[in-house]
Design a protein around this motif. Structure first.
Motif, mmCIF file in Angstrom:
data_model
loop_
_atom_site.group_PDB
_atom_site.id
_atom_site.type_symbol
_atom_site.label_atom_id
_atom_site.label_comp_id
_atom_site.label_asym_id
_atom_site.label_seq_id
_atom_site.Cartn_x
_atom_site.Cartn_y
_atom_site.Cartn_z
ATOM 1 N N GLY A 183 0.886 -1.156 0.132
ATOM 2 C CA GLY A 183 0.044 -0.014 0.095
ATOM 3 C C GLY A 183 1.009 1.319 -0.108
ATOM 4 O O GLY A 183 0.707 2.272 -0.712
ATOM 5 N N ARG A 184 1.734 1.338 0.756
ATOM 6 C CA ARG A 184 2.733 2.549 0.976
ATOM 7 C C ARG A 184 3.422 2.560 -0.335
ATOM 8 O O ARG A 184 3.763 3.601 -0.934
ATOM 9 N N GLY B 212 3.602 8.963 -6.248
ATOM 10 C CA GLY B 212 4.281 10.382 -5.841
ATOM 11 C C GLY B 212 3.784 10.909 -4.586
ATOM 12 O O GLY B 212 4.101 11.922 -4.194
ATOM 13 N N THR B 213 2.816 10.162 -3.721
ATOM 14 C CA THR B 213 2.482 10.892 -2.469
ATOM 15 C C THR B 213 3.127 10.427 -1.105
ATOM 16 O O THR B 213 2.653 10.683 -0.173
ATOM 17 N N TRP B 214 3.884 9.467 -1.422
ATOM 18 C CA TRP B 214 4.449 8.846 -0.191
ATOM 19 C C TRP B 214 5.988 8.569 -0.725
ATOM 20 O O TRP B 214 6.306 7.554 -0.979
ATOM 21 N N THR C 14 9.867 0.803 -8.248
ATOM 22 C CA THR C 14 9.519 -0.383 -9.165
ATOM 23 C C THR C 14 10.139 -1.581 -8.566
ATOM 24 O O THR C 14 9.396 -2.680 -8.483
ATOM 25 N N ALA C 15 11.285 -1.599 -8.255
ATOM 26 C CA ALA C 15 11.944 -2.795 -7.745
ATOM 27 C C ALA C 15 11.289 -3.162 -6.505
ATOM 28 O O ALA C 15 11.214 -4.590 -6.430
ATOM 29 N N GLU C 16 11.065 -2.311 -5.509
ATOM 30 C CA GLU C 16 10.223 -2.756 -4.244
ATOM 31 C C GLU C 16 9.051 -3.413 -4.776
ATOM 32 O O GLU C 16 8.499 -4.372 -3.797
#
Length: 123
Positions: free
Chosen positions: A52-53, A60-62, A69-71
């Motif tokens: 979610g995060r 672009g909000t967190w 992308t990798a995460e």
């Protein structure tokens, strides 16, 4: 070198269970026991929250440190892993369940699309 990456749900599930067995070896070594079903679910829930995060970071909000992308790829793949592990622990044939569920959803959607199709113009 041939690509040995699993391409089917059954193969992916098999790979997930091999990795789970490796974790269980370390859990037994370090904790004297393997994780309970509840602990597995908490791990899964934690990763879903992290996704979610990461989606917020993608939008672009967190802000996060690192490659969003990798995460996302890593955490989404890990979530599949958790699903395979939990299905195995609960005795669910995830391959069959997925196929049946998608078929049921597809049939329902097609019926709704047909039922709600706009009337052809009269003229």
């Amino acid at each position: 070198m041939a690509d040995t990456t699993p391409t089917s749900l059954a193969a992916a599930s098999g790979e997930a269970l091999i990795v789970r067995a490796l974790y269980e070896t370390l859990e037994t070594r370090f904790n004297g026991r393997t994780w309970s079903l509840h602990e597995l679910m908490i791990g899964f829930s934690n990763d879903v929250g992290h996704i979610g995060r990461l989606v917020l970071a993608h939008d672009g909000t967190w802000p996060i440190d690192g490659d969003v992308t990798a995460e996302l790829k890593h955490k989404l793949a890990e979530s599949l892993w958790w699903t395979f592990v939990l299905a195995d622990k609960l005795g669910v044939d995830i391959d069959g369940a997925f196929t049946e569920t998608m078929s049921t959803i597809r049939t329902g959607l097609l019926e709704t699309i047909d039922r709600t199709a706009p009337e052809p113009p009269q003229g």
